[in-house]
Design a protein around this motif. Structure first.
Motif, PDB file in Angstrom:
ATOM      1  N   ASP A  77      -8.354  30.220   7.449  1.00  0.00           N
ATOM      2  CA  ASP A  77      -8.378  30.472   6.006  1.00  0.00           C
ATOM      3  C   ASP A  77      -9.409  29.557   5.345  1.00  0.00           C
ATOM      4  OD1 ASP A  77      -7.667  31.577   3.586  1.00  0.00           O
ATOM      5  OD2 ASP A  77      -5.809  30.437   3.362  1.00  0.00           O
ATOM      6  N   PHE A  78     -10.614  29.541   5.907  1.00  0.00           N
ATOM      7  CA  PHE A  78     -11.639  28.579   5.505  1.00  0.00           C
ATOM      8  C   PHE A  78     -12.008  28.689   4.028  1.00  0.00           C
ATOM      9  CE2 PHE A  78     -16.161  27.162   5.364  1.00  0.00           C
ATOM     10  CZ  PHE A  78     -15.940  25.836   5.682  1.00  0.00           C
ATOM     11  N   ASP A  79     -12.079  29.903   3.496  1.00  0.00           N
ATOM     12  CA  ASP A  79     -12.476  30.072   2.099  1.00  0.00           C
ATOM     13  C   ASP A  79     -11.494  29.382   1.147  1.00  0.00           C
ATOM     14  OD1 ASP A  79     -14.678  31.488   2.878  1.00  0.00           O
ATOM     15  OD2 ASP A  79     -13.829  33.463   2.446  1.00  0.00           O
ATOM     16  N   ASN A  80     -10.207  29.413   1.475  1.00  0.00           N
ATOM     17  CA  ASN A  80      -9.221  28.747   0.628  1.00  0.00           C
ATOM     18  C   ASN A  80      -9.048  27.270   0.981  1.00  0.00           C
ATOM     19  OD1 ASN A  80      -8.388  30.938  -1.073  1.00  0.00           O
ATOM     20  ND2 ASN A  80      -7.318  31.820   0.676  1.00  0.00           N
ATOM     21  N   ARG A 121      -8.149  21.514  13.497  1.00  0.00           N
ATOM     22  CA  ARG A 121      -7.419  22.775  13.445  1.00  0.00           C
ATOM     23  C   ARG A 121      -6.171  22.619  12.567  1.00  0.00           C
ATOM     24  NH1 ARG A 121      -8.725  23.431  19.353  1.00  0.00           N
ATOM     25  NH2 ARG A 121     -10.186  25.179  19.504  1.00  0.00           N
ATOM     26  N   ASN A 122      -5.493  23.719  12.337  1.00  0.00           N
ATOM     27  CA  ASN A 122      -4.248  23.757  11.590  1.00  0.00           C
ATOM     28  C   ASN A 122      -3.114  23.228  12.475  1.00  0.00           C
ATOM     29  OD1 ASN A 122      -2.985  24.748   9.092  1.00  0.00           O
ATOM     30  ND2 ASN A 122      -1.891  26.139  10.459  1.00  0.00           N
ATOM     31  N   PRO A 123      -2.141  22.489  11.914  1.00  0.00           N
ATOM     32  CA  PRO A 123      -2.034  22.079  10.517  1.00  0.00           C
ATOM     33  C   PRO A 123      -2.737  20.756  10.247  1.00  0.00           C
ATOM     34  CG  PRO A 123      -0.034  21.483  11.682  1.00  0.00           C
ATOM     35  CD  PRO A 123      -0.913  22.183  12.683  1.00  0.00           C
ATOM     36  N   THR A 124      -3.213  20.629   9.017  1.00  0.00           N
ATOM     37  CA  THR A 124      -3.814  19.381   8.579  1.00  0.00           C
ATOM     38  C   THR A 124      -3.442  19.162   7.116  1.00  0.00           C
ATOM     39  OG1 THR A 124      -5.840  18.057   8.568  1.00  0.00           O
ATOM     40  CG2 THR A 124      -6.052  20.372   7.911  1.00  0.00           C
ATOM     41  N   ALA A 125      -3.975  18.103   6.505  1.00  0.00           N
ATOM     42  CA  ALA A 125      -3.489  17.713   5.187  1.00  0.00           C
ATOM     43  C   ALA A 125      -4.584  17.040   4.381  1.00  0.00           C
ATOM     44  CB  ALA A 125      -2.295  16.759   5.333  1.00  0.00           C
ATOM     45  N   LEU A 126      -4.379  17.030   3.060  1.00  0.00           N
ATOM     46  CA  LEU A 126      -5.162  16.202   2.151  1.00  0.00           C
ATOM     47  C   LEU A 126      -4.413  14.890   1.977  1.00  0.00           C
ATOM     48  CD1 LEU A 126      -6.882  17.216  -1.176  1.00  0.00           C
ATOM     49  CD2 LEU A 126      -5.485  15.161  -1.078  1.00  0.00           C
ATOM     50  N   GLY A 174       0.831  -1.194   0.000  1.00  0.00           N
ATOM     51  CA  GLY A 174       0.000   0.000   0.000  1.00  0.00           C
ATOM     52  C   GLY A 174       0.864   1.241   0.000  1.00  0.00           C
ATOM     53  N   VAL A 175       0.279   2.364  -0.361  1.00  0.00           N
ATOM     54  CA  VAL A 175       1.000   3.627  -0.373  1.00  0.00           C
ATOM     55  C   VAL A 175       0.038   4.739   0.014  1.00  0.00           C
ATOM     56  CG1 VAL A 175       0.563   4.052  -2.841  1.00  0.00           C
ATOM     57  CG2 VAL A 175       2.543   5.119  -1.720  1.00  0.00           C
ATOM     58  N   ALA A 176       0.534   5.698   0.768  1.00  0.00           N
ATOM     59  CA  ALA A 176      -0.274   6.846   1.177  1.00  0.00           C
ATOM     60  C   ALA A 176       0.567   8.103   1.105  1.00  0.00           C
ATOM     61  CB  ALA A 176      -0.819   6.655   2.590  1.00  0.00           C
ATOM     62  N   SER A 177      -0.051   9.189   0.654  1.00  0.00           N
ATOM     63  CA  SER A 177       0.627  10.478   0.560  1.00  0.00           C
ATOM     64  C   SER A 177      -0.244  11.568   1.163  1.00  0.00           C
ATOM     65  CB  SER A 177       0.937  10.830  -0.898  1.00  0.00           C
ATOM     66  OG  SER A 177       1.931   9.983  -1.427  1.00  0.00           O
ATOM     67  N   ALA A 178       0.409  12.647   1.605  1.00  0.00           N
ATOM     68  CA  ALA A 178      -0.312  13.770   2.191  1.00  0.00           C
ATOM     69  C   ALA A 178       0.359  15.072   1.802  1.00  0.00           C
ATOM     70  CB  ALA A 178      -0.367  13.639   3.707  1.00  0.00           C
ATOM     71  N   TRP A 179      -0.468  16.105   1.607  1.00  0.00           N
ATOM     72  CA  TRP A 179      -0.014  17.458   1.322  1.00  0.00           C
ATOM     73  C   TRP A 179      -0.685  18.412   2.304  1.00  0.00           C
ATOM     74  CZ3 TRP A 179      -1.519  13.855  -2.173  1.00  0.00           C
ATOM     75  CH2 TRP A 179      -0.690  13.565  -3.271  1.00  0.00           C
ATOM     76  N   ARG A 180       0.050  19.367   2.819  1.00  0.00           N
ATOM     77  CA  ARG A 180      -0.536  20.394   3.682  1.00  0.00           C
ATOM     78  C   ARG A 180      -1.572  21.199   2.915  1.00  0.00           C
ATOM     79  NH1 ARG A 180       2.840  22.324   7.892  1.00  0.00           N
ATOM     80  NH2 ARG A 180       1.379  24.055   8.098  1.00  0.00           N
ATOM     81  N   VAL A 181      -2.608  21.639   3.629  1.00  0.00           N
ATOM     82  CA  VAL A 181      -3.670  22.461   3.055  1.00  0.00           C
ATOM     83  C   VAL A 181      -3.810  23.725   3.899  1.00  0.00           C
ATOM     84  CG1 VAL A 181      -4.895  20.493   2.053  1.00  0.00           C
ATOM     85  CG2 VAL A 181      -5.430  21.232   4.392  1.00  0.00           C
ATOM     86  N   PRO A 182      -4.537  24.744   3.410  1.00  0.00           N
ATOM     87  CA  PRO A 182      -4.687  25.977   4.189  1.00  0.00           C
ATOM     88  C   PRO A 182      -5.352  25.731   5.544  1.00  0.00           C
ATOM     89  CG  PRO A 182      -5.297  26.349   1.899  1.00  0.00           C
ATOM     90  CD  PRO A 182      -5.100  24.875   2.044  1.00  0.00           C
ATOM     91  N   ASP A 183      -5.182  26.687   6.435  1.00  0.00           N
ATOM     92  CA  ASP A 183      -5.752  26.631   7.774  1.00  0.00           C
ATOM     93  C   ASP A 183      -7.275  26.442   7.683  1.00  0.00           C
ATOM     94  OD1 ASP A 183      -6.796  27.195  10.313  1.00  0.00           O
ATOM     95  OD2 ASP A 183      -5.278  28.708  10.745  1.00  0.00           O
ATOM     96  N   PRO A 184      -7.798  25.329   8.225  1.00  0.00           N
ATOM     97  CA  PRO A 184      -9.230  25.065   8.074  1.00  0.00           C
ATOM     98  C   PRO A 184     -10.132  26.031   8.832  1.00  0.00           C
ATOM     99  CG  PRO A 184      -8.205  23.419   9.489  1.00  0.00           C
ATOM    100  CD  PRO A 184      -7.099  24.242   8.921  1.00  0.00           C
ATOM    101  N   ILE A 185      -9.577  26.795   9.754  1.00  0.00           N
ATOM    102  CA  ILE A 185     -10.377  27.779  10.489  1.00  0.00           C
ATOM    103  C   ILE A 185      -9.997  29.200  10.075  1.00  0.00           C
ATOM    104  CG2 ILE A 185     -10.932  28.701  12.779  1.00  0.00           C
ATOM    105  CD1 ILE A 185     -10.560  25.859  13.859  1.00  0.00           C
ATOM    106  N   LEU A 222     -18.020  22.745  16.466  1.00  0.00           N
ATOM    107  CA  LEU A 222     -17.984  24.018  15.748  1.00  0.00           C
ATOM    108  C   LEU A 222     -18.067  25.203  16.706  1.00  0.00           C
ATOM    109  CD1 LEU A 222     -20.251  23.102  12.701  1.00  0.00           C
ATOM    110  CD2 LEU A 222     -17.786  23.530  12.653  1.00  0.00           C
ATOM    111  N   GLU A 223     -18.845  25.072  17.762  1.00  0.00           N
ATOM    112  CA  GLU A 223     -18.884  26.115  18.786  1.00  0.00           C
ATOM    113  C   GLU A 223     -17.540  26.218  19.484  1.00  0.00           C
ATOM    114  OE1 GLU A 223     -19.619  29.001  21.459  1.00  0.00           O
ATOM    115  OE2 GLU A 223     -21.032  28.470  19.863  1.00  0.00           O
ATOM    116  N   LEU A 224     -16.952  25.085  19.806  1.00  0.00           N
ATOM    117  CA  LEU A 224     -15.685  25.061  20.524  1.00  0.00           C
ATOM    118  C   LEU A 224     -14.577  25.715  19.711  1.00  0.00           C
ATOM    119  CD1 LEU A 224     -14.516  23.646  23.207  1.00  0.00           C
ATOM    120  CD2 LEU A 224     -13.623  21.950  21.625  1.00  0.00           C
ATOM    121  N   GLN A 225     -14.484  25.359  18.421  1.00  0.00           N
ATOM    122  CA  GLN A 225     -13.355  25.772  17.608  1.00  0.00           C
ATOM    123  C   GLN A 225     -13.584  27.082  16.862  1.00  0.00           C
ATOM    124  OE1 GLN A 225     -12.543  22.398  15.039  1.00  0.00           O
ATOM    125  NE2 GLN A 225     -11.483  21.288  16.657  1.00  0.00           N
ATOM    126  N   ARG A 226     -14.830  27.396  16.551  1.00  0.00           N
ATOM    127  CA  ARG A 226     -15.102  28.561  15.705  1.00  0.00           C
ATOM    128  C   ARG A 226     -16.088  29.547  16.328  1.00  0.00           C
ATOM    129  NH1 ARG A 226     -14.139  26.938  10.022  1.00  0.00           N
ATOM    130  NH2 ARG A 226     -13.411  24.776  10.012  1.00  0.00           N
TER     131      ARG A 226
END
Length: 437
Positions: free
Chosen positions: A268-271, A318-323, A255-266, A387-391
């Motif tokens: 920078d939510f729009d991006n 929360r940030n950081p997270t990944a796809l 098996g193989v798995a890869s990950a890439w960082r994504v924008p801040d989910p809180i 969502l209340e806790l984080q945002r």
């Protein structure tokens, strides 16, 4: 010009208030069925564990079921199940949740139970040693003695990240677990399980005025303690590809798995949101790009999936997270070839854009999943509490289907263009001895 899909927002009512001790409360009534869901979420998870205490957040979750201020061990189980209800808890990267689903007439029972352990669990040497053994057995069952155990959610973070909060094993090492003390547990409770570090959400069949009175009665006199300051767990993105390979003695296939960082989910939510849709464009359903290419045409993988967040919690992290992309390969599968094909498909998407109807199909599927998930009372209580806790915005749960439908093809293309090999962390798992090579 691409047709924009119109997905309506849901309209679950949301009422919010905060008790004098700092506990934030979310109420979302729905009188359509005589059921209620109660969720309490604390702002502490795997990333908050101190060095030398890996696995402690999950261990403490177990301890919260071993009796409380006015209830002996197993009383929580009897009171919920005796009312015809169910209960559980779970530990995540950024929070820990506890919840019950019961007939609506038992709402006050659930509120009493949660308030009682918010005052304090029974932290005894006997309970601690017992639950250390339970957690160690869970690790044996779910990781050590299971094919692909911990792949990729435990294996990828130390390849992608360099700081302890982001990279360490959230299940914990046996050595760290065995060294835990009752004093450690009490300090963890005192620091992180304060009213001001928690949210309570109630969803389902209840009267708002009566529920509010019950919440004040049961939670209002829980002693206030200061909530800890929220640290930043951010760290620099990768500038060169990072890889690891290991052999799983129980895995029958590679098996193989890869990950890439994504924008801040809180922040920078729009991006961030286009990456949530992109993961589904790539892997959701037989018509998705990577399933069609890798599974159906090339046959270089037997399955592939894509999602946001190492625990698949794209709107509750929360940030950081990944796809992430993870695939299982047939005997003799070539992980390098799979990665080259993924790169080709990402480059094709970035250069040529989406096919007519492709984005609309994916948006409809995502919206369907979101709407289905909120059908249950727990499917509203738990995410609204987080969502209340984080945002501070539990009503975002209503807006998510509509927001997904507003993501544009140009945003998807721009997101795909960022998933470059030099920003990628990859883990390859090789089948153990006796498997087909």
């Amino acid at each position: 010009m691409a047709r924009r899909i119109k997905i309506p927002a849901t309209k679950y009512p949301v009422e919010r208030f905060t008790l004098a001790n700092g506990l934030r409360v979310v109420l979302t009534p729905d009188r359509s069925a005589p059921v209620v869901g109660v969720a309490v979420v604390y702002d502490v998870g795997i990333r908050s564990e101190p060095e030398g205490r890996t696995g402690f957040a999950h261990l403490f979750e177990h301890l919260m079921f071993q009796g409380s201020e006015n209830l002996e061990k197993l009383a929580h189980f009897r009171h919920v199940q005796g009312a015809g209800g169910t209960f559980n808890g779970s530990t995540h990267l950024d929070y820990t949740d506890y919840f019950e689903v019961l007939p609506s007439g038992a709402l006050e029972r659930a509120l009493f139970l949660e308030a009682d352990r918010m005052r304090g669990p029974r932290l005894t040497e006997e309970n601690l040693l017992n639950q250390i053994d339970v957690v160690k057995e869970e690790i044996r069952v779910n990781v050590l003695n299971r094919p692909y155990g911990g792949f990729p959610w435990l294996r990828l973070p130390p390849v992608m990240f360099s700081t302890f909060p982001n990279a360490h094993d959230g299940y914990g090492s046996f050595g760290d677990l065995d060294s835990a003390t009752v004093a450690d547990a009490q300090a963890f409770f005192d620091r992180y399980y304060a009213c001001g570090n928690a949210t309570l959400a109630v969803a389902g069949d209840f009267d708002v005025v009566k529920a509010t009175e019950m919440i004040h009665r049961h939670f209002g006199d829980v002693p206030a303690r200061p909530a800890p300051s929220l640290p930043s767990f951010d760290e620099p993105d990768l500038t060169s590809e990072q890889r690891d390979v290991y052999t799983d003695r129980l895995a029958p296939l590679p098996g193989v798995a890869s990950a890439w960082r994504v924008p801040d989910p809180i922040g920078d939510f729009d991006n961030y949101l286009p990456y949530v849709v992109l993961a589904e464009v790539l892997t959701d359903g037989d018509a998705s790009r990577l399933v069609e290419r890798l599974v159906q045409r090339d046959r270089t993988v037997t399955s592939i999936g894509g999602y946001i967040g190492f625990m698949g919690d794209e709107f509750q992290v929360r940030n950081p997270t990944a796809l992430l992309l993870q695939a299982h390969m047939p005997p003799g599968g070539d992980g390098e070839k799979v990665l080259r094909t993924v790169d080709e498909e990402l480059e094709r998407l970035a250069a040529d854009g989406l096919q007519p109807g492709e984005l609309e199909r994916v948006q409809a599927r995502i919206a369907t999943h979101l709407l289905r998930d909120t059908d249950s009372v727990l499917g509203r209580a738990l995410p609204m509490a987080v969502l209340e806790l984080q945002r501070g915005r539990p009503e975002l749960l209503n807006e998510l289907p509509k927001l997904v439908g507003e993501v544009t093809g140009a945003q998807i293309v721009a997101a795909a263009a960022t998933l470059r090999p030099e920003r990628r962390a990859t883990v390859e798992v090789l089948p153990g001895a006796g498997a087909v090579a």
